[in-house]
Write a protein that holds these residues in place. Structure first.
Motif, short mmCIF file in Angstrom:
data_model
loop_
_atom_site.label_atom_id
_atom_site.label_comp_id
_atom_site.label_asym_id
_atom_site.label_seq_id
_atom_site.Cartn_x
_atom_site.Cartn_y
_atom_site.Cartn_z
N CYS A 110 37.63 35.75 39.21
CA CYS A 110 37.56 35.85 37.78
C CYS A 110 36.57 34.78 37.17
N LYS A 130 33.17 36.00 37.58
CA LYS A 130 32.52 37.13 36.66
C LYS A 130 32.13 36.69 35.34
N SER A 131 32.63 35.48 34.89
CA SER A 131 32.29 35.02 33.54
C SER A 131 32.02 33.55 33.51
N CYS A 183 40.98 39.49 32.88
CA CYS A 183 40.31 39.68 34.20
C CYS A 183 41.18 40.49 35.18
#
Length: 209
Positions: free
Chosen positions: A46, A49-50, A201
């Protein structure tokens, strides 16, 4: 407003009704069958991804809940995060009400030393509305998630994250030239945002698995 508090063990009783073929996401190549690695690798995935997702917060939050020792799938981790978010939102409502109540008591006894800044009072009332809605929204997100409607759950979780951000940003909206108001809910807003992001997520991972 009545606080909504759902015991976390109920989630895992309900979780058993999810069809096995949909609940065995741990067989993905990047997930380990052990709980510790499941948490570690999920948080890492997660975070990759961010930019706003906190790996450390994710790992610490999920590992600090005793029941996670028995979790072997992503659904379980997401439900833990949503339960923690729900507890956070409910307790924050009480925190806000206590601050406002203390201020009202000060006015009643005619002591102004600790009176709340009118700007802060307005913003706290705004946050109270936002968090009240967030509790309802989280319950809807959990319901959608339990029905494996991950897209809808993602919409609700995103709304909760937006609510925490809106609450925090509201304290920075004082007119130009005035002192910037210090938010009394920095930790609460951050925690709600991050906890909701964990669940968001995971719901995304499940949606595209």
């Amino acid at each position: 407003m009545m606080m909504i508090k759902t015991p976390i063990f109920i989630f895992f009783i309900i979780l058993t009704i999810i069809p096995h073929n949909k609940a065995s996401i741990v067989h993905h190549q990047y997930y380990s069958s052990t709980n510790s690695l499941l948490i570690n690798q999920t948080c890492k995935k997660c975070a990759e991804k961010s930019e706003v997702f906190s790996y450390n917060f994710c790992r610490a939050s999920l590992q600090n809940v005793p029941i996670t020792d028995a979790i072997t799938n992503l659904q379980g981790l997401a439900l833990v995060a949503m339960e923690l978010a729900l507890d956070n939102a409910s307790s924050t409502i009480l925190t806000i009400k206590n601050i406002l109540q203390d201020n009202n008591n000060n006015i009643i006894v005619a002591t102004t030393k600790n009176d709340l800044d009118p700007f802060l009072e307005i913003r706290l009332k705004d946050c109270l509305d936002l968090y009240s809605d967030a509790v309802t929204t989280l319950v809807e997100a959990i319901e959608a998630f339990m029905n494996q409607n991950y897209e809808t759950a993602r919409v609700w979780l995103s709304a909760v994250m937006e609510a925490s951000s809106t609450c925090e940003e509201g304290f920075k909206e004082r007119s130009s030239g005035d002192d910037v108001a210090e938010s009394p809910l920095v930790k609460e807003n951050y925690d709600l945002f991050q906890l909701s992001d964990i669940a968001l997520c995971i719901a995304t991972l499940l949606t595209f698995s």
